[in-house]
Motif scaffolding. Structure first.
Motif, PDB file in Angstrom:
ATOM      1  N   SER A  68       0.854  -1.191   0.000  1.00  0.00           N
ATOM      2  CA  SER A  68       0.000   0.000   0.000  1.00  0.00           C
ATOM      3  C   SER A  68       0.887   1.238   0.000  1.00  0.00           C
ATOM      4  O   SER A  68       2.023   1.210   0.478  1.00  0.00           O
ATOM      5  CB  SER A  68      -0.943   0.007   1.202  1.00  0.00           C
ATOM      6  N   ASP A  86       0.853   5.793   0.021  1.00  0.00           N
ATOM      7  CA  ASP A  86       0.145   7.050   0.243  1.00  0.00           C
ATOM      8  C   ASP A  86      -0.023   7.802  -1.066  1.00  0.00           C
ATOM      9  O   ASP A  86      -1.005   8.519  -1.263  1.00  0.00           O
ATOM     10  CB  ASP A  86       0.922   7.931   1.231  1.00  0.00           C
ATOM     11  N   ARG A 126      -8.700   1.730  -8.631  1.00  0.00           N
ATOM     12  CA  ARG A 126      -9.901   2.272  -7.982  1.00  0.00           C
ATOM     13  C   ARG A 126     -10.962   1.182  -7.799  1.00  0.00           C
ATOM     14  O   ARG A 126     -11.631   1.129  -6.763  1.00  0.00           O
ATOM     15  CB  ARG A 126     -10.463   3.453  -8.777  1.00  0.00           C
ATOM     16  N   GLY A 180     -10.567  -0.768  -4.771  1.00  0.00           N
ATOM     17  CA  GLY A 180     -10.765  -0.041  -3.524  1.00  0.00           C
ATOM     18  C   GLY A 180      -9.536   0.713  -3.052  1.00  0.00           C
ATOM     19  O   GLY A 180      -9.479   1.148  -1.897  1.00  0.00           O
ATOM     20  N   ILE A 181      -8.559   0.896  -3.917  1.00  0.00           N
ATOM     21  CA  ILE A 181      -7.345   1.631  -3.547  1.00  0.00           C
ATOM     22  C   ILE A 181      -7.679   3.113  -3.457  1.00  0.00           C
ATOM     23  O   ILE A 181      -8.140   3.714  -4.421  1.00  0.00           O
ATOM     24  CB  ILE A 181      -6.209   1.382  -4.573  1.00  0.00           C
ATOM     25  N   ASN A 182      -7.444   3.698  -2.287  1.00  0.00           N
ATOM     26  CA  ASN A 182      -7.772   5.106  -2.048  1.00  0.00           C
ATOM     27  C   ASN A 182      -6.549   6.007  -2.012  1.00  0.00           C
ATOM     28  O   ASN A 182      -6.654   7.174  -1.619  1.00  0.00           O
ATOM     29  CB  ASN A 182      -8.542   5.246  -0.731  1.00  0.00           C
ATOM     30  N   SER A 183      -5.394   5.493  -2.401  1.00  0.00           N
ATOM     31  CA  SER A 183      -4.173   6.302  -2.428  1.00  0.00           C
ATOM     32  C   SER A 183      -4.380   7.535  -3.298  1.00  0.00           C
ATOM     33  O   SER A 183      -5.204   7.526  -4.218  1.00  0.00           O
ATOM     34  CB  SER A 183      -3.018   5.495  -3.033  1.00  0.00           C
ATOM     35  N   GLY A 236      -9.906   8.258 -12.565  1.00  0.00           N
ATOM     36  CA  GLY A 236      -9.845   8.192 -11.107  1.00  0.00           C
ATOM     37  C   GLY A 236      -8.668   8.902 -10.483  1.00  0.00           C
ATOM     38  O   GLY A 236      -8.368   8.715  -9.302  1.00  0.00           O
ATOM     39  N   ASN A 262      -6.502  11.859  -8.750  1.00  0.00           N
ATOM     40  CA  ASN A 262      -6.761  12.966  -7.835  1.00  0.00           C
ATOM     41  C   ASN A 262      -6.181  14.268  -8.366  1.00  0.00           C
ATOM     42  O   ASN A 262      -6.646  15.350  -8.024  1.00  0.00           O
ATOM     43  CB  ASN A 262      -6.140  12.694  -6.463  1.00  0.00           C
TER      44      ASN A 262
END
Length: 132
Positions: free
Chosen positions: A54, A56, A77, A80-83, A104, A106
């Motif tokens: 995982s 950041d 995404r 479920g990867i929210n990095s 997806g 940011n």
């Protein structure tokens, strides 16, 4: 080693098929006190997450063989990867950037990244993170 405790050290994944870009981004991130892993394409990025890694921050190139940045971002995404995923590409056409963002991302930055840009991205992840 930075003044950061290892348990709070930020981790980044650099995803780029160009070895020089991988090395440059890795060195800049390391210089900012960020632990870094590098992979050469989107499939490798998906695989390292599948096997339990995982991060950041993920710096995702757009144009790569095997699995491009758009496909990899969508797959991450869906897992479920929210990095924080930041697209990094030499592409600057609005339609291409929009397509990448809609996968997806940011954020998006045109290459080359600078240490200042990376420090700003890191600060957005954790305003209290003390870079070197």
């Amino acid at each position: 080693m930075t003044s950061q405790n290892l348990s709070t050290q930020l981790r980044a994944l650099v995803v780029d098929d160009n070895i020089l870009n991988r090395k440059i981004h890795e060195r800049m991130l390391n210089g900012l006190g960020v632990e870094c892993m590098v992979v050469a394409n989107g499939k490798e990025a998906v695989d390292v997450h599948f096997y339990g890694q995982s991060f950041d921050l993920i710096l995702m190139d757009k144009d790569m063989p095997i699995m491009n940045g758009i496909e990899a971002t969508k797959e991450l995404r869906s897992m479920g990867i929210n990095s924080l995923i930041v697209g990094v590409s030499s592409r600057s056409m609005e339609a291409e950037i929009r397509e990448f963002m809609e996968a997806g991302l940011n954020d998006y930055h045109v290459k080359p990244l600078t240490t200042h840009k990376l420090a700003s991205i890191i600060h957005n992840i954790n305003p209290n993170y003390a870079t070197k």
